[in-house]
Design an enzyme around this catalytic site. Structure first.
Site, short mmCIF file in Angstrom:
data_model
loop_
_atom_site.label_atom_id
_atom_site.label_comp_id
_atom_site.label_asym_id
_atom_site.label_seq_id
_atom_site.Cartn_x
_atom_site.Cartn_y
_atom_site.Cartn_z
N GLY A 33 32.04 41.18 53.30
CA GLY A 33 33.29 40.56 52.88
C GLY A 33 34.53 41.09 53.53
N ILE A 34 35.57 41.30 52.71
CA ILE A 34 36.86 41.76 53.22
C ILE A 34 36.73 43.12 53.89
CG2 ILE A 34 39.20 42.44 52.56
CD1 ILE A 34 39.02 40.40 50.26
N LYS A 60 42.71 44.65 38.12
CA LYS A 60 43.55 44.38 39.29
C LYS A 60 45.03 44.50 38.96
CE LYS A 60 40.28 43.77 42.28
NZ LYS A 60 40.13 44.71 43.41
N TYR A 77 38.36 41.56 34.63
CA TYR A 77 38.54 41.80 36.07
C TYR A 77 40.03 41.82 36.40
CZ TYR A 77 38.71 40.64 41.06
OH TYR A 77 39.00 40.63 42.41
N ASP A 94 28.72 55.85 45.91
CA ASP A 94 28.97 55.07 44.70
C ASP A 94 30.28 55.56 44.10
OD1 ASP A 94 29.07 53.78 42.30
OD2 ASP A 94 27.10 54.45 41.59
#
Length: 263
Positions: free
Chosen positions: A17-18, A163, A159, A60
């Site tokens: 991904g990003i 953020k 979530y 992790d």
């Protein structure tokens, strides 16, 4: 444009991904890149694709000791660490009214919020001890500031909490870094919908994504992120609709001030 030739960058969540797109874009600009991910094979694949100027580390970040160890190992590789892209994160989709404070919720908080704090603290200590200057970009989300129409009803509340926490934490951190003479320039990346492993299971073909999602590819997100750092921006959004999405909150506060006779 920032010259990354000879510089070292650490990217977390670099296995896909990003994160992978950021690692590749930084390498293209000349950086030596440390690719960190919980998925060791994915981190190694990203590093292998970049070549001899990259290394992979499996970690992790829910482990409280992982951030400090990661910063130390990344800095030891070439004897410097010029940029940290604290990008690792996990998705979560469950309505708040049904959410239990279970292991999954606690892991979400550890990875999406507290790991960023621990990385920032470890990096700040490193830069202060060496006298070098650095740069830290933390990945938040457009959910840091708004509730985009395209994702409402999808159970992204917890979530979004992580953020939004990342955003306010980074804002406070910027003030503390400045007042404490910590030689680290801060940025917060606030992506909208990006075609990553979080979205791919729901939309197998990105070409068929709903128009309202304004889906972009990771490479475009990385391009915007690096451009934002080039410009010295603190807030780095990736989608224009974030400004419109924020209006209900700002207008609601303005209306409340008016009703209360405070303006």
């Amino acid at each position: 444009m920032i010259d990354y030739a000879g510089k070292v960058a650490l990217v977390t969540g670099a296995g896909s991904g990003i994160g992978r797109a950021l690692a590749e874009a930084l390498a293209w600009r000349g950086a030596k890149v440390v690719c960190a991910d919980i998925d060791e094979a994915a981190a190694k694949a990203t590093a292998s694709g970049i070549g001899h100027s990259a290394m992979a580390i499996a970690c992790d970040l829910a482990d409280h000791d992982a951030a400090g160890a990661l910063i130390a190992e990344a800095a030891d590789w070439q004897g410097r660490l010029d940029l940290v892209c604290s990008n690792a994160g996990i998705g979560f989709g469950k309505r708040l009214i049904k959410q239990q404070q279970d292991a999954a919720a606690e892991r979400l908080m550890e990875v999406n919020l507290f790991a960023n704090l621990r990385i920032a603290q470890a990096y700040a200590r490193l830069m202060q001890s060496t006298g070098a200057s650095g740069r830290l970009m933390i990945t938040g989300s457009e959910n840091s500031l708004s509730r985009p129409d395209a994702v409402q009803g999808s159970g992204q509340g917890l979530y979004a909490v992580t953020k939004h926490g990342v955003l306010i934490m980074t804002e406070w951190m910027r003030d503390e870094f400045r007042s404490g003479n910590v030689p680290v320039e801060l940025h917060i990346l606030m992506p909208g919908a990006v075609y990553t492993g979080l979205i791919a299971p729901l939309i197998p073909d990105p070409a068929k994504a709903p128009a309202g999602l304004n889906l972009i590819m990771p490479e475009r997100c990385a391009e915007i992120a690096l451009r934002g750092m080039d410009l010295g921006l603190f807030y780095i959004p990736t989608h224009a609709h974030i400004a419109e999405d924020m209006k209900p909150r700002t207008q609601g506060v303005a209306d409340a001030l008016e009703a209360l006779g405070l303006r």
